[in-house]
Design a protein around this motif. Structure first.
Motif, PDB file in Angstrom:
ATOM      1  N   LEU A  29       0.822  -1.201   0.000  1.00 12.20           N
ATOM      2  CA  LEU A  29       0.000   0.000   0.000  1.00 12.20           C
ATOM      3  C   LEU A  29       0.860   1.257   0.000  1.00 12.20           C
ATOM      4  O   LEU A  29       1.746   1.411   0.840  1.00 12.20           O
ATOM      5  N   LEU A  30       0.583   2.146  -0.956  1.00 18.38           N
ATOM      6  CA  LEU A  30       1.214   3.463  -1.003  1.00 18.38           C
ATOM      7  C   LEU A  30       0.121   4.484  -0.701  1.00 18.38           C
ATOM      8  O   LEU A  30      -0.956   4.429  -1.286  1.00 18.38           O
ATOM      9  N   LEU A  31       0.408   5.414   0.187  1.00 15.29           N
ATOM     10  CA  LEU A  31      -0.566   6.449   0.541  1.00 15.29           C
ATOM     11  C   LEU A  31       0.022   7.832   0.327  1.00 15.29           C
ATOM     12  O   LEU A  31       1.130   8.111   0.790  1.00 15.29           O
ATOM     13  N   PRO A  32      -0.733   8.705  -0.322  1.00 15.27           N
ATOM     14  CA  PRO A  32      -0.311  10.107  -0.364  1.00 15.27           C
ATOM     15  C   PRO A  32      -0.772  10.778   0.918  1.00 15.27           C
ATOM     16  O   PRO A  32      -1.596  10.233   1.658  1.00 15.27           O
ATOM     17  N   LYS A  33      -0.236  11.953   1.171  1.00 17.48           N
ATOM     18  CA  LYS A  33      -0.792  12.788   2.250  1.00 17.48           C
ATOM     19  C   LYS A  33      -1.982  13.514   1.634  1.00 17.48           C
ATOM     20  O   LYS A  33      -1.855  14.125   0.580  1.00 17.48           O
ATOM     21  N   ILE A  34      -3.137  13.407   2.263  1.00 21.81           N
ATOM     22  CA  ILE A  34      -4.321  14.123   1.794  1.00 21.81           C
ATOM     23  C   ILE A  34      -4.465  15.358   2.663  1.00 21.81           C
ATOM     24  O   ILE A  34      -4.562  15.259   3.889  1.00 21.81           O
ATOM     25  N   LEU A  35      -4.450  16.510   2.008  1.00 25.40           N
ATOM     26  CA  LEU A  35      -4.553  17.772   2.725  1.00 25.40           C
ATOM     27  C   LEU A  35      -5.964  18.338   2.606  1.00 25.40           C
ATOM     28  O   LEU A  35      -6.556  18.323   1.529  1.00 25.40           O
ATOM     29  N   VAL A  36      -6.471  18.823   3.718  1.00 29.59           N
ATOM     30  CA  VAL A  36      -7.732  19.552   3.745  1.00 29.59           C
ATOM     31  C   VAL A  36      -7.454  20.834   4.515  1.00 29.59           C
ATOM     32  O   VAL A  36      -7.019  20.789   5.670  1.00 29.59           O
ATOM     33  N   ASN A  37      -7.663  21.942   3.843  1.00 31.35           N
ATOM     34  CA  ASN A  37      -7.346  23.248   4.434  1.00 31.35           C
ATOM     35  C   ASN A  37      -5.911  23.313   4.940  1.00 31.35           C
ATOM     36  O   ASN A  37      -5.639  23.861   6.003  1.00 31.35           O
ATOM     37  N   GLY A  38      -4.986  22.712   4.190  1.00 34.29           N
ATOM     38  CA  GLY A  38      -3.570  22.781   4.520  1.00 34.29           C
ATOM     39  C   GLY A  38      -3.101  21.841   5.614  1.00 34.29           C
ATOM     40  O   GLY A  38      -1.932  21.830   5.961  1.00 34.29           O
ATOM     41  N   LYS A  39      -3.994  21.017   6.183  1.00 31.30           N
ATOM     42  CA  LYS A  39      -3.619  20.084   7.248  1.00 31.30           C
ATOM     43  C   LYS A  39      -3.771  18.653   6.747  1.00 31.30           C
ATOM     44  O   LYS A  39      -4.654  18.353   5.948  1.00 31.30           O
ATOM     45  N   TYR A 102      -8.497  -1.338   8.093  1.00 37.04           N
ATOM     46  CA  TYR A 102      -8.677  -2.307   9.180  1.00 37.04           C
ATOM     47  C   TYR A 102      -8.259  -3.703   8.703  1.00 37.04           C
ATOM     48  O   TYR A 102      -7.524  -4.405   9.391  1.00 37.04           O
ATOM     49  N   LYS A 103      -8.705  -4.075   7.513  1.00 36.20           N
ATOM     50  CA  LYS A 103      -8.353  -5.388   6.962  1.00 36.20           C
ATOM     51  C   LYS A 103      -6.884  -5.434   6.531  1.00 36.20           C
ATOM     52  O   LYS A 103      -6.204  -6.431   6.742  1.00 36.20           O
ATOM     53  N   TYR A 104      -6.399  -4.356   5.933  1.00 38.01           N
ATOM     54  CA  TYR A 104      -5.012  -4.311   5.471  1.00 38.01           C
ATOM     55  C   TYR A 104      -4.047  -4.500   6.643  1.00 38.01           C
ATOM     56  O   TYR A 104      -3.084  -5.263   6.549  1.00 38.01           O
ATOM     57  N   SER A 105      -4.307  -3.837   7.743  1.00 33.80           N
ATOM     58  CA  SER A 105      -3.385  -3.895   8.881  1.00 33.80           C
ATOM     59  C   SER A 105      -3.364  -5.264   9.555  1.00 33.80           C
ATOM     60  O   SER A 105      -2.445  -5.556  10.315  1.00 33.80           O
ATOM     61  N   GLY A 106      -4.348  -6.114   9.246  1.00 32.52           N
ATOM     62  CA  GLY A 106      -4.360  -7.456   9.829  1.00 32.52           C
ATOM     63  C   GLY A 106      -3.162  -8.295   9.419  1.00 32.52           C
ATOM     64  O   GLY A 106      -2.536  -8.946  10.241  1.00 32.52           O
ATOM     65  N   ASP A 107      -2.826  -8.287   8.135  1.00 32.88           N
ATOM     66  CA  ASP A 107      -1.727  -9.113   7.620  1.00 32.88           C
ATOM     67  C   ASP A 107      -0.553  -8.309   7.086  1.00 32.88           C
ATOM     68  O   ASP A 107       0.490  -8.863   6.784  1.00 32.88           O
ATOM     69  N   ASN A 108      -0.734  -7.023   6.925  1.00 37.85           N
ATOM     70  CA  ASN A 108       0.299  -6.164   6.351  1.00 37.85           C
ATOM     71  C   ASN A 108       0.761  -5.168   7.407  1.00 37.85           C
ATOM     72  O   ASN A 108      -0.016  -4.334   7.851  1.00 37.85           O
ATOM     73  N   LYS A 109       1.997  -5.268   7.768  1.00 38.25           N
ATOM     74  CA  LYS A 109       2.507  -4.466   8.889  1.00 38.25           C
ATOM     75  C   LYS A 109       3.030  -3.091   8.485  1.00 38.25           C
ATOM     76  O   LYS A 109       3.261  -2.243   9.335  1.00 38.25           O
ATOM     77  N   LYS A 110       3.205  -2.851   7.183  1.00 35.48           N
ATOM     78  CA  LYS A 110       3.767  -1.573   6.731  1.00 35.48           C
ATOM     79  C   LYS A 110       2.988  -1.003   5.552  1.00 35.48           C
ATOM     80  O   LYS A 110       2.378  -1.734   4.776  1.00 35.48           O
ATOM     81  N   PHE A 111       3.021   0.314   5.430  1.00 32.16           N
ATOM     82  CA  PHE A 111       2.563   1.016   4.244  1.00 32.16           C
ATOM     83  C   PHE A 111       3.634   2.044   3.922  1.00 32.16           C
ATOM     84  O   PHE A 111       4.486   2.351   4.760  1.00 32.16           O
ATOM     85  N   TYR A 112       3.614   2.562   2.704  1.00 35.56           N
ATOM     86  CA  TYR A 112       4.593   3.569   2.298  1.00 35.56           C
ATOM     87  C   TYR A 112       3.883   4.907   2.146  1.00 35.56           C
ATOM     88  O   TYR A 112       2.908   5.020   1.401  1.00 35.56           O
ATOM     89  N   LEU A 113       4.361   5.915   2.862  1.00 35.67           N
ATOM     90  CA  LEU A 113       3.830   7.270   2.755  1.00 35.67           C
ATOM     91  C   LEU A 113       4.597   8.003   1.660  1.00 35.67           C
ATOM     92  O   LEU A 113       5.818   8.142   1.737  1.00 35.67           O
ATOM     93  N   LEU A 114       3.867   8.422   0.653  1.00 35.29           N
ATOM     94  CA  LEU A 114       4.470   9.158  -0.456  1.00 35.29           C
ATOM     95  C   LEU A 114       4.854  10.567  -0.026  1.00 35.29           C
ATOM     96  O   LEU A 114       4.312  11.104   0.946  1.00 35.29           O
ATOM     97  N   ASN A 115       5.741  11.171  -0.755  1.00 36.04           N
ATOM     98  CA  ASN A 115       6.115  12.561  -0.513  1.00 36.04           C
ATOM     99  C   ASN A 115       5.018  13.508  -1.002  1.00 36.04           C
ATOM    100  O   ASN A 115       4.858  14.609  -0.507  1.00 36.04           O
ATOM    101  N   THR A 116       4.237  13.052  -1.971  1.00 44.58           N
ATOM    102  CA  THR A 116       3.215  13.875  -2.602  1.00 44.58           C
ATOM    103  C   THR A 116       2.025  14.126  -1.687  1.00 44.58           C
ATOM    104  O   THR A 116       1.566  13.230  -0.989  1.00 44.58           O
ATOM    105  N   SER A 117       1.545  15.349  -1.732  1.00 43.19           N
ATOM    106  CA  SER A 117       0.311  15.712  -1.035  1.00 43.19           C
ATOM    107  C   SER A 117      -0.765  15.979  -2.076  1.00 43.19           C
ATOM    108  O   SER A 117      -0.499  16.600  -3.107  1.00 43.19           O
ATOM    109  N   LEU A 118      -1.968  15.484  -1.813  1.00 47.62           N
ATOM    110  CA  LEU A 118      -3.097  15.730  -2.701  1.00 47.62           C
ATOM    111  C   LEU A 118      -4.146  16.553  -1.976  1.00 47.62           C
ATOM    112  O   LEU A 118      -4.303  16.436  -0.761  1.00 47.62           O
ATOM    113  N   LYS A 119      -4.847  17.373  -2.726  1.00 48.01           N
ATOM    114  CA  LYS A 119      -5.957  18.133  -2.151  1.00 48.01           C
ATOM    115  C   LYS A 119      -7.230  17.345  -2.394  1.00 48.01           C
ATOM    116  O   LYS A 119      -7.473  16.838  -3.490  1.00 48.01           O
TER     117      LYS A 119
END
Length: 180
Positions: A29-39, A102-119
């Motif tokens: 799993l790769l996740l971007p940072k999702i920004l809402v109002n800059g946070k 919730y299901k992903y964290s059951g068997d997968n211990k890591k995810f990768y946080l991307l440098n990219t932020s999306l609005k």
């Protein structure tokens, strides 16, 4: 890759994903940072029904324990689906992201946080009527019951939490509609 109609993607997002999947062995799993109002709204820490803002902003691998994320912007490896994951078809709109994490964290211990932020626009229901707020609350309430149905303890906590929120909204909006 999951994207909502109200997420604003950039070329940088796609470039980073291509670089990552071609360059190194990564979690499912790769996740971007999702920004809402800059946070940072996503990912977030979630302890059953209680959420806390994510503090990390550096790209890299992170522990999935107690992490939730908005579906939009997720890049999910086919390996995760081959392992048997399927979305619960009872979840129509609300709760799909919580269920996924919730299901992903059951068997997968890591995810990768991307440098990219999306609005991402969460303001679709920023000023709805009390009737619409109640409709959304009922959908979220039902979704939480489905997401946490596999654990008796979580199921009880979910019911208590739903009741507390219904009381809070009933008082705030001076309406018993939240108890329907």
């Amino acid at each position: 890759m999951l994207l909502d109609h109200d997420t604003f993607v950039t070329e940088k997002y796609f470039t980073e994903i291509i670089d990552k999947i071609n360059g190194e062995d990564l979690p499912n799993l790769l996740l971007p940072k999702i920004l809402v109002n800059g946070k940072i709204e996503s990912p977030a820490l979630q302890y059953v029904l209680f959420a806390k803002r994510w503090k990390e902003d550096l790209p890299g691998c992170y522990d999935t324990r107690h992490v939730t994320a908005i579906n939009s912007g997720m890049v999910i490896s086919a390996r995760f689906f081959y392992s048997g994951f399927r979305y619960d078809e009872r979840l129509l709109f609300y709760g799909t992201d919580t269920y996924m994490m919730y299901k992903y964290s059951g068997d997968n211990k890591k995810f990768y946080l991307l440098n990219t932020s999306l609005k991402h626009d969460l303001n679709l229901l920023s000023n709805p009527s009390v009737t619409q707020k109640a409709k959304v609350f009922r959908a979220i309430k039902q979704a939480n019951l489905i997401v946490y149905s596999s654990s008796r303890w979580y199921s009880v906590l979910t019911r208590i939490n739903n009741l507390i929120i219904a009381v809070k909204y009933a008082v705030k909006y001076r309406s018993l509609i939240f108890f329907k």
